[in-house]
Design a protein around this motif. Sequence first.
Motif, PDB file in Angstrom:
ATOM      1  N   UNK A  13       3.637   0.817   2.772  1.00 20.44           N
ATOM      2  CA  UNK A  13       3.087   0.152   3.955  1.00 20.44           C
ATOM      3  C   UNK A  13       2.984  -1.341   3.742  1.00 20.44           C
ATOM      4  N   UNK A  33      -3.426  12.650   4.432  1.00 20.16           N
ATOM      5  CA  UNK A  33      -3.447  11.740   3.293  1.00 20.16           C
ATOM      6  C   UNK A  33      -3.952  12.451   2.049  1.00 20.16           C
ATOM      7  N   UNK A  69       1.282  -4.887   5.864  1.00 24.29           N
ATOM      8  CA  UNK A  69       0.409  -5.296   6.957  1.00 24.29           C
ATOM      9  C   UNK A  69       1.216  -6.066   7.994  1.00 24.29           C
ATOM     10  N   UNK A  70       1.194  -5.559   9.197  1.00 29.43           N
ATOM     11  CA  UNK A  70       1.952  -6.158  10.293  1.00 29.43           C
ATOM     12  C   UNK A  70       1.066  -6.207  11.528  1.00 29.43           C
ATOM     13  N   UNK A  71       0.892  -7.387  12.082  1.00 26.20           N
ATOM     14  CA  UNK A  71       0.094  -7.497  13.303  1.00 26.20           C
ATOM     15  C   UNK A  71      -1.315  -6.971  13.142  1.00 26.20           C
ATOM     16  N   UNK A  72      -1.870  -7.079  11.938  1.00 26.84           N
ATOM     17  CA  UNK A  72      -3.240  -6.638  11.713  1.00 26.84           C
ATOM     18  C   UNK A  72      -3.382  -5.194  11.311  1.00 26.84           C
ATOM     19  N   UNK A  73      -2.282  -4.481  11.207  1.00 25.21           N
ATOM     20  CA  UNK A  73      -2.338  -3.076  10.841  1.00 25.21           C
ATOM     21  C   UNK A  73      -1.350  -2.768   9.728  1.00 25.21           C
ATOM     22  N   UNK A  74      -1.648  -1.707   8.986  1.00 28.24           N
ATOM     23  CA  UNK A  74      -0.721  -1.262   7.954  1.00 28.24           C
ATOM     24  C   UNK A  74       0.272  -0.297   8.596  1.00 28.24           C
ATOM     25  N   UNK A  75       1.546  -0.663   8.601  1.00 24.44           N
ATOM     26  CA  UNK A  75       2.585   0.171   9.188  1.00 24.44           C
ATOM     27  C   UNK A  75       3.392   0.808   8.071  1.00 24.44           C
ATOM     28  N   UNK A  76       3.454   2.149   8.038  1.00 23.76           N
ATOM     29  CA  UNK A  76       4.137   2.822   6.945  1.00 23.76           C
ATOM     30  C   UNK A  76       5.624   3.043   7.193  1.00 23.76           C
ATOM     31  N   UNK A  91       0.863  -1.173   0.000  1.00 22.34           N
ATOM     32  CA  UNK A  91       0.000   0.000   0.000  1.00 22.34           C
ATOM     33  C   UNK A  91       0.896   1.218   0.000  1.00 22.34           C
ATOM     34  N   UNK A 140       0.742   5.239   0.082  1.00 23.72           N
ATOM     35  CA  UNK A 140       0.058   6.529   0.218  1.00 23.72           C
ATOM     36  C   UNK A 140       1.025   7.698   0.057  1.00 23.72           C
ATOM     37  N   UNK A 156       1.393  11.757   1.406  1.00 23.63           N
ATOM     38  CA  UNK A 156       0.903  12.699   2.385  1.00 23.63           C
ATOM     39  C   UNK A 156       1.376  14.107   2.041  1.00 23.63           C
ATOM     40  N   UNK A 181       8.220   5.831   5.676  1.00 21.02           N
ATOM     41  CA  UNK A 181       8.110   7.076   4.941  1.00 21.02           C
ATOM     42  C   UNK A 181       9.396   7.416   4.191  1.00 21.02           C
TER      43      UNK A 181
END
Lengths: 114, 114
Positions: free
Chosen positions: B93, B46, B95-102, B32, B34, B36, B104
Amino acid sequence: KAGVTQTPRYLIKTRGQQVTLSCSPISGHRSVSWYQQTPGQGLQFLFEYFSETQRNKGNFPGRFSGRQFSNSRSEMNVSTLELGDSALYLCASSLDPGLAYTQYFGPGTRLTVL
Amino acid sequence: QQQVKQSPQSLIVQKGGISIINCAYENTAFDYFPWYQQFPGKGPALLIAIRPDVSEKKEGRFTISFNKSAKQFSLHIMDSQPGDSATYFCAASKRTGGSYIPTFGRGTSLIVHP
């Protein structure tokens, strides 16, 4: 709907002290992430909390810690401050971090360590 | 090791011109991407985002071009306006541990002259 709020906006501390920063997410958002922004290192992920549990942690020393309360508000703490901890600390909240990337950032807390 | 490389560091464009910011990543686990926009004294917001199964995404004057094989993506701002003057960050990003970690990029300071 109110955005992400962070308090305080500015903070001056001396080396060796500790500091606590606060973040109130957008109403209904259950995930809160913290980032450090510096001219030298850019934006770096600190940690993420979801439903009061730390789900992810970035590559920072143990002096950096955080927690999330049952109302989703979050605090981060930095102990034994170093000059290099001077930075803008940003908090971001999201409704569901596992879905589309919809993080909303607060204005940040500017920490200066003397 | 800088996982997301962003260039240029700064960019000056005349009003009505095209602003182009480039990013390259290394980790193929990123899924993913993005962009900013950050104004002074504000947190990042975003702007537009893309997934690797799409080669281009356009929203108004902002377009992301994505080259999966080259592991590169870029932001194009058409008809640049003075109000676009800000710092732009790309992110990648996973997906790590259920979340998207960016992760930068270092940011690009864009100045649009009237």
